[in-house]
Write a protein that holds these residues in place. Structure first.
Motif, PDB file in Angstrom:
ATOM      1  N   ARG A  55       0.841  -1.211   0.000  1.00 39.73           N
ATOM      2  CA  ARG A  55       0.000   0.000   0.000  1.00 39.73           C
ATOM      3  C   ARG A  55       0.871   1.253   0.000  1.00 39.73           C
ATOM      4  NH1 ARG A  55      -4.620   2.356   0.368  1.00 39.73           N
ATOM      5  NH2 ARG A  55      -5.184   3.862   1.964  1.00 39.73           N
ATOM      6  N   ALA A  56       1.972   1.240   0.732  1.00 37.45           N
ATOM      7  CA  ALA A  56       2.879   2.392   0.748  1.00 37.45           C
ATOM      8  C   ALA A  56       3.450   2.645  -0.649  1.00 37.45           C
ATOM      9  CB  ALA A  56       4.005   2.160   1.752  1.00 37.45           C
ATOM     10  N   ILE A  57       3.875   1.590  -1.313  1.00 39.68           N
ATOM     11  CA  ILE A  57       4.407   1.736  -2.678  1.00 39.68           C
ATOM     12  C   ILE A  57       3.328   2.293  -3.600  1.00 39.68           C
ATOM     13  CG2 ILE A  57       5.238   0.459  -4.692  1.00 39.68           C
ATOM     14  CD1 ILE A  57       6.631  -1.453  -2.635  1.00 39.68           C
ATOM     15  N   ASP A  58       2.142   1.734  -3.505  1.00 38.59           N
ATOM     16  CA  ASP A  58       1.032   2.188  -4.357  1.00 38.59           C
ATOM     17  C   ASP A  58       0.688   3.655  -4.097  1.00 38.59           C
ATOM     18  OD1 ASP A  58       0.910  -0.343  -5.466  1.00 38.59           O
ATOM     19  OD2 ASP A  58      -0.853  -0.971  -4.304  1.00 38.59           O
ATOM     20  N   LEU A  59       0.669   4.060  -2.833  1.00 43.22           N
ATOM     21  CA  LEU A  59       0.339   5.453  -2.519  1.00 43.22           C
ATOM     22  C   LEU A  59       1.474   6.406  -2.899  1.00 43.22           C
ATOM     23  CD1 LEU A  59      -1.690   5.075   0.771  1.00 43.22           C
ATOM     24  CD2 LEU A  59      -2.509   5.852  -1.454  1.00 43.22           C
ATOM     25  N   GLY A  60       2.715   5.937  -2.831  1.00 45.47           N
ATOM     26  CA  GLY A  60       3.821   6.759  -3.320  1.00 45.47           C
ATOM     27  C   GLY A  60       3.683   7.031  -4.806  1.00 45.47           C
ATOM     28  N   ARG A  61       3.318   6.014  -5.553  1.00 47.68           N
ATOM     29  CA  ARG A  61       3.095   6.200  -7.000  1.00 47.68           C
ATOM     30  C   ARG A  61       1.872   7.084  -7.254  1.00 47.68           C
ATOM     31  NH1 ARG A  61       4.528   0.173  -8.142  1.00 47.68           N
ATOM     32  NH2 ARG A  61       6.639   0.388  -8.987  1.00 47.68           N
ATOM     33  N   ALA A  80       4.256   1.127   6.723  1.00 43.75           N
ATOM     34  CA  ALA A  80       5.219   0.160   6.171  1.00 43.75           C
ATOM     35  C   ALA A  80       6.395  -0.013   7.122  1.00 43.75           C
ATOM     36  CB  ALA A  80       5.700   0.612   4.793  1.00 43.75           C
ATOM     37  N   ASN A  81       6.857   1.089   7.697  1.00 41.85           N
ATOM     38  CA  ASN A  81       7.958   1.004   8.664  1.00 41.85           C
ATOM     39  C   ASN A  81       7.543   0.206   9.895  1.00 41.85           C
ATOM     40  OD1 ASN A  81       9.705   2.453   7.038  1.00 41.85           O
ATOM     41  ND2 ASN A  81       9.174   4.404   7.971  1.00 41.85           N
ATOM     42  N   GLY A  99       8.570   1.758   2.827  1.00 44.05           N
ATOM     43  CA  GLY A  99       8.336   2.959   3.625  1.00 44.05           C
ATOM     44  C   GLY A  99       9.123   4.150   3.103  1.00 44.05           C
ATOM     45  N   GLN A 100      10.369   3.922   2.757  1.00 41.98           N
ATOM     46  CA  GLN A 100      11.196   4.996   2.209  1.00 41.98           C
ATOM     47  C   GLN A 100      10.628   5.491   0.879  1.00 41.98           C
ATOM     48  OE1 GLN A 100      14.342   6.431   3.414  1.00 41.98           O
ATOM     49  NE2 GLN A 100      13.435   5.631   5.277  1.00 41.98           N
ATOM     50  N   ALA A 101      10.160   4.571   0.049  1.00 45.56           N
ATOM     51  CA  ALA A 101       9.599   4.962  -1.250  1.00 45.56           C
ATOM     52  C   ALA A 101       8.397   5.880  -1.070  1.00 45.56           C
ATOM     53  CB  ALA A 101       9.226   3.722  -2.061  1.00 45.56           C
ATOM     54  N   ALA A 102       7.507   5.543  -0.164  1.00 46.14           N
ATOM     55  CA  ALA A 102       6.333   6.388   0.070  1.00 46.14           C
ATOM     56  C   ALA A 102       6.729   7.728   0.683  1.00 46.14           C
ATOM     57  CB  ALA A 102       5.335   5.660   0.966  1.00 46.14           C
ATOM     58  N   ALA A 103       7.781   7.741   1.482  1.00 45.67           N
ATOM     59  CA  ALA A 103       8.227   8.968   2.145  1.00 45.67           C
ATOM     60  C   ALA A 103       8.843   9.974   1.174  1.00 45.67           C
ATOM     61  CB  ALA A 103       9.226   8.631   3.251  1.00 45.67           C
ATOM     62  N   VAL A 104       9.166   9.558  -0.036  1.00 44.43           N
ATOM     63  CA  VAL A 104       9.707  10.486  -1.037  1.00 44.43           C
ATOM     64  C   VAL A 104       8.719  11.619  -1.294  1.00 44.43           C
ATOM     65  CG1 VAL A 104      10.438  10.728  -3.460  1.00 44.43           C
ATOM     66  CG2 VAL A 104      11.196   8.760  -2.110  1.00 44.43           C
ATOM     67  N   VAL A 107       9.761  13.983   1.626  1.00 44.07           N
ATOM     68  CA  VAL A 107      11.159  14.427   1.533  1.00 44.07           C
ATOM     69  C   VAL A 107      11.806  13.658   0.380  1.00 44.07           C
ATOM     70  CG1 VAL A 107      13.398  14.481   2.698  1.00 44.07           C
ATOM     71  CG2 VAL A 107      11.313  14.959   3.991  1.00 44.07           C
ATOM     72  N   ALA A 108      12.112  14.358  -0.676  1.00 42.00           N
ATOM     73  CA  ALA A 108      12.614  13.711  -1.894  1.00 42.00           C
ATOM     74  C   ALA A 108      13.856  12.868  -1.646  1.00 42.00           C
ATOM     75  CB  ALA A 108      12.896  14.760  -2.969  1.00 42.00           C
ATOM     76  N   ALA A 109      14.693  13.250  -0.691  1.00 44.83           N
ATOM     77  CA  ALA A 109      15.946  12.538  -0.432  1.00 44.83           C
ATOM     78  C   ALA A 109      15.732  11.113   0.084  1.00 44.83           C
ATOM     79  CB  ALA A 109      16.808  13.326   0.538  1.00 44.83           C
ATOM     80  N   HIS A 110      14.503  10.743   0.414  1.00 43.83           N
ATOM     81  CA  HIS A 110      14.233   9.360   0.810  1.00 43.83           C
ATOM     82  C   HIS A 110      14.364   8.399  -0.379  1.00 43.83           C
ATOM     83  CE1 HIS A 110      13.170   9.676   5.014  1.00 43.83           C
ATOM     84  NE2 HIS A 110      12.418  10.742   4.746  1.00 43.83           N
ATOM     85  N   GLU A 111      14.504   8.943  -1.565  1.00 39.88           N
ATOM     86  CA  GLU A 111      14.663   8.086  -2.755  1.00 39.88           C
ATOM     87  C   GLU A 111      15.826   7.132  -2.578  1.00 39.88           C
ATOM     88  OE1 GLU A 111      18.398   9.722  -4.400  1.00 39.88           O
ATOM     89  OE2 GLU A 111      17.002  10.488  -2.917  1.00 39.88           O
TER      90      GLU A 111
END
Length: 171
Positions: A55-61, A80-81, A99-104, A107-111
């Motif tokens: 779900r985190a990946i999907d919501l990040g996208r 996710a974390n 979790g990091q992917a969704a956090a982008v 904060v973009a640096a979570h990439e």
């Protein structure tokens, strides 16, 4: 900690005083989601009924496509974390990557966190003698998928933060 103490203005959006354009921010989020999804199977095999990392990946996208607000993706990152904390090894790292992917979105640096945790997941899933090679393969896979518009930015970020990210970008 994978974020630097001093934030790189290239990963701060223009409206917040940095130089990152929204289109590139969205590309970073999509690439991070790809990195996390590539190893998500390690989590889903360990916890097939837990959809928090997916779900985190999907919501990040979805955030990158303009379909949800940043706070929805950020909240999913936290979930996710939380799923990661219950596990160890490849499954844990895969959930942290999600979790990091969704956090982008926030904060973009979570990439780079998404990519680094994905590499750690691939390493942890491999037999001990194959771990370094598995990490290099994952790193190479990720780099092949970098969009041209953000390629140099991400590669430079990997060089600058490699030590903070457990030297996983030596590939």
């Amino acid at each position: 900690m994978i974020l630097p103490k001093v934030r790189d203005p290239r990963f701060i959006t223009v409206r917040r005083g940095g130089s990152l354009e929204d289109d590139d921010h969205h590309l970073l989020a999509m690439w991070a989601a790809d990195c996390a999804e590539h190893v998500l199977r390690h989590f889903e095999q360990a916890r097939p009924g837990d959809d928090r990392p997916r779900r985190a990946i999907d919501l990040g996208r979805a955030w990158a496509r303009g379909e949800v607000r940043m706070m929805q993706a950020r909240s999913a990152a936290g979930h996710a974390n939380a799923a990661a904390r219950e596990l160890a090894g490849a499954a844990r790292h895969a959930a942290y990557a999600a979790g990091q992917a969704a956090a982008v979105a926030h904060v973009a640096a979570h990439e780079l966190g998404a990519a680094a945790y994905a590499i750690r997941s691939a390493r942890a899933a491999a037999h001990e003698a194959e771990r370094e090679a598995a990490g290099r393969r994952e790193c190479t896979w990720q780099r092949r998928r970098l969009p041209g518009e953000i390629r140099e930015l991400v590669l430079d970020d990997q060089r600058l933060r490699n030590e903070l990210c457990w030297f996983v970008f030596d590939c």
